[in-house]
Design an enzyme around this catalytic site. Structure first.
Site, mmCIF file in Angstrom:
data_model
loop_
_atom_site.group_PDB
_atom_site.id
_atom_site.type_symbol
_atom_site.label_atom_id
_atom_site.label_comp_id
_atom_site.label_asym_id
_atom_site.label_seq_id
_atom_site.Cartn_x
_atom_site.Cartn_y
_atom_site.Cartn_z
ATOM 1 N N HIS A 20 35.213 37.910 18.011
ATOM 2 C CA HIS A 20 35.684 37.094 18.833
ATOM 3 C C HIS A 20 34.354 35.752 18.923
ATOM 4 C CE1 HIS A 20 33.629 38.344 22.126
ATOM 5 N NE2 HIS A 20 34.279 39.419 22.235
ATOM 6 N N CYS A 131 32.154 50.453 27.457
ATOM 7 C CA CYS A 131 30.617 50.256 27.529
ATOM 8 C C CYS A 131 29.839 51.278 26.730
ATOM 9 C CB CYS A 131 29.955 50.124 29.023
ATOM 10 S SG CYS A 131 30.603 49.116 30.034
ATOM 11 N N CYS A 145 34.620 49.426 36.336
ATOM 12 C CA CYS A 145 33.523 48.912 35.524
ATOM 13 C C CYS A 145 33.312 47.553 35.831
ATOM 14 C CB CYS A 145 33.636 49.179 34.022
ATOM 15 S SG CYS A 145 32.740 48.181 33.044
ATOM 16 N N HIS A 148 34.612 45.560 32.495
ATOM 17 C CA HIS A 148 35.829 45.580 31.948
ATOM 18 C C HIS A 148 36.779 45.594 32.878
ATOM 19 C CE1 HIS A 148 32.806 47.062 28.818
ATOM 20 N NE2 HIS A 148 33.487 46.191 28.127
HETATM 21 N N1 MSP Z 1 27.492 47.574 19.348
HETATM 22 C C1 MSP Z 1 26.637 47.218 20.658
HETATM 23 C C2 MSP Z 1 25.384 46.586 20.056
HETATM 24 C C3 MSP Z 1 24.512 47.491 19.301
HETATM 25 S S1 MSP Z 1 23.117 46.824 18.953
HETATM 26 C C4 MSP Z 1 22.075 48.005 18.495
HETATM 27 C C5 MSP Z 1 27.779 46.148 21.239
HETATM 28 N N2 MSP Z 1 28.554 45.658 20.724
HETATM 29 S S2 MSP Z 1 29.414 44.404 21.309
HETATM 30 O O1 MSP Z 1 30.616 44.257 20.197
HETATM 31 O O2 MSP Z 1 30.031 44.710 22.406
HETATM 32 O O3 MSP Z 1 28.869 43.051 20.981
HETATM 33 C C6 MSP Z 1 27.824 42.753 22.066
HETATM 34 C C7 MSP Z 1 27.193 41.458 21.899
HETATM 35 O O4 MSP Z 1 28.280 40.738 21.446
HETATM 36 C C8 MSP Z 1 26.550 40.744 23.151
HETATM 37 O O5 MSP Z 1 25.340 41.255 23.403
HETATM 38 C C9 MSP Z 1 26.498 39.287 22.508
HETATM 39 O O6 MSP Z 1 25.499 39.253 21.559
HETATM 40 C C10 MSP Z 1 27.990 39.356 22.009
HETATM 41 N N3 MSP Z 1 29.030 38.793 22.983
HETATM 42 C C11 MSP Z 1 29.975 39.509 23.076
HETATM 43 N N4 MSP Z 1 31.004 38.965 23.920
HETATM 44 C C12 MSP Z 1 30.031 37.830 24.455
HETATM 45 C C13 MSP Z 1 30.560 36.817 25.172
HETATM 46 N N5 MSP Z 1 31.578 36.533 26.032
HETATM 47 N N6 MSP Z 1 29.650 35.666 25.511
HETATM 48 C C14 MSP Z 1 28.403 35.774 24.788
HETATM 49 N N7 MSP Z 1 28.154 36.761 23.734
HETATM 50 C C15 MSP Z 1 29.080 37.832 23.817
HETATM 51 O O7 MSP Z 1 27.229 45.948 22.582
#
Ligand code: MSP
Length: 476
Positions: A20, A131, A145, A148
């Site tokens: 996304h 998470c 949470c 979420h």
């Molecule tokens: N799989 C773990 C990361 C492991 S890294 C060793 C994870 N994945 S995630 O799919 O949840 O991705 C989180 C990351 O996606 C955030 O830290 C950010 O980089 C990006 N974002 C996801 N949603 C976001 C927003 N709504 N806004 C900005 N960044 C976001 O956590």
């Protein structure tokens, strides 16, 4: 061994769904940095990828009626395509189901065990599946949470613990000595505060999660997905045959996973006596209509749809222009449409178009060969200032400054009225259009890491003097 490459990473995203706009945000920022450093002659290794293990993925796969690996396989091309659509020029794409990675993760755990940093203990806590972590009671909002909005479930199990508490002092001194920079400053203070408040040991294995890497020496458990995931940054060296990337220079993520990257990750590396990353930057969160955007909530913007509508460059531009990297901000299609029309089409695009048209119409001789900018032009945005801004992650400011140059150049046109000069003052006409032409060259150069396709098109038009709309009207 060849010279150290500049190593830039994004998080590896959970592959429980399609990417996304939040994922796109971090990835675009990393790409901008990567393109900028390449333009400065650096050899860059830019890594992104996906996080494939854990109950979150297993559950999504089950819903889709697929095996986890098969499910992940089906989603990998969706990530890769999204990044292609956004013109993300990453070096390699990481998958945690890579067998070499899995082996390195196991070896790393065995090593930590041998070094005495792992202990088996009983643990009871509240677990949020979305998470993939235990939540502390004071983190909950109305029993749910905070990220979420779902109720965590109580989990009790015997786990292997990483002795994180042993690393408090070492972490503090590394952070304070600046060996390990956490940015922005406010985030660093948050992390320092947390460490000073005391660190608990962390559970790094799961009894009930089947979809994961088996825990070495105890096949009844799998390695906690976060440990598996963090190690990707390290195992990438082996997986992609890179012998000159360590340590990472810039690791990007959002604030949601700063804890893992700013505390657990460096502590693991310290335990293994490995050099720490140089800089980690935790940016803010996109909200959508004021609410956190997340796959779990189902209020997500699809980057592909936006790219289809506005083009990759306009999406890249809008994401980074909307609010400072590091702060939270709201995003919507309307906001992107507004920026597209007012800033890109009416300002930069129009400037290019009218300038080239006038050069042709009034048959003005432009000196295109000039490599150097006049003092007047370059003083609007010298390279040293640009470099400083980009190295400080000030993407919104940079784009604003570029826009000011375009506005300024448009004003030069308004004030000098080339259409009148064409009648009575050829010399001045030439001077005015030459100066605007130079501003366009400067804009072209500065936007290039942000809007690579636009920059290329602009460059071509500045060379051939054949005008073509840079940002065509959007069909509603
Ligand atoms: N799989 C773990 C990361 C492991 S890294 C060793 C994870 N994945 S995630 O799919 O949840 O991705 C989180 C990351 O996606 C955030 O830290 C950010 O980089 C990006 N974002 C996801 N949603 C976001 C927003 N709504 N806004 C900005 N960044 C976001 O956590």
């Amino acid at each position: 061994m060849s010279q150290k490459k500049l190593y830039i990473t994004t998080p590896i995203y959970y592959i429980n769904d399609v990417p996304h706009i939040g994922h796109a945000y971090t990835t675009v920022a990393a790409d901008v940095l990567s393109r900028y450093y390449k333009s400065q002659g650096e050899d860059v290794f830019f890594l992104t990828g996906v996080d494939e293990h854990g109950s979150k993925i297993a559950e999504a796969a089950k819903k889709a009626g697929k095996k986890p690996k098969e499910f992940a396989d089906s989603l990998v091309p969706r990530f890769q395509q999204a990044w292609k659509n956004l013109n993300i020029d990453y070096s390699e794409f990481f998958r945690t189901t890579n067998p070499e990675h899995e082996k390195i993760v196991k070896d790393t755990i065995s090593k930590l065990k041998d070094l005495g940093f792992i202990e088996k203990r009983k643990y009871t806590g509240l677990y949020c599946i979305a998470c993939e972590k235990f939540l502390l009671p004071d983190e909950l909002v109305d029993g749910c949470c905070p990220d979420h909005g779902t109720k965590p479930t109580e989990h009790s199990e015997e786990n292997y613990f990483f002795l994180l508490s042993k690393f408090s002092d070492k972490l503090l001194s590394a952070i304070e000595a600046g060996n390990y920079q956490i940015l922005p400053e406010s985030r660093k203070n948050e992390v320092v505060g947390k460490i000073k408040a005391g660190l608990d040991d962390v559970s790094i294995s799961r009894q009930k999660v089947e979809w994961g890497i088996p825990f070495p020496g105890d096949e009844t458990q799998t390695i906690y997905v976060w440990i598996d995931a963090l190690i990707n940054y390290w195992s990438a060296q082996e997986v992609f045959n890179q012998d000159n990337i360590w340590p990472p220079d810039i690791q990007l993520m959002a604030k949601d996973i700063l804890w893992f990257h700013a505390i657990i990750w460096p502590a693991l590396l310290m335990a293994l006596s490995l050099p720490l990353p140089k800089k980690i930057f935790a940016h803010g969160f996109f909200t959508f209509g004021g609410q956190k955007m997340s796959k779990t909530r189902g209020n997500v913007l699809d980057p592909n749809v936006l790219v289809e509508k506005f083009g990759a460059d306009a999406v890249r531009y809008s994401l980074l222009r909307e609010f400072p990297f590091g702060e939270d901000g709201d995003i919507s299609e309307e906001k992107i449409a507004g920026r597209y029309q007012n800033e890109l089409a009416n300002n930069i695009g129009n400037l290019l178009n009218r300038t080239i048209s006038m050069i042709n119409k009034y048959q003005v001789k432009i000196d295109q060969s000039r490599k150097e900018y006049s003092d007047e032009t370059i003083s609007r945005y010298p390279i040293a200032e640009f470099s400083k801004d980009i190295e400080n992650f000030q993407f919104d400011k940079i784009l604003q400054k570029i826009l000011f140059i375009a506005e300024f150049a448009n004003r030069i046109i308004e004030e000098n009225k080339p259409w009148e000069l064409a009648k009575n003052n050829k010399e001045k006409l030439e001077e005015v259009l030459q100066s605007v032409y130079e501003f366009l060259k400067l804009i072209n150069e500065r936007i290039s890491p942000f809007m690579p396709v636009t920059a290329k098109k602009m460059k071509k038009q500045l060379e051939t003097l054949e005008p073509e709309p840079l940002f065509p009207r959007i069909e509603k």
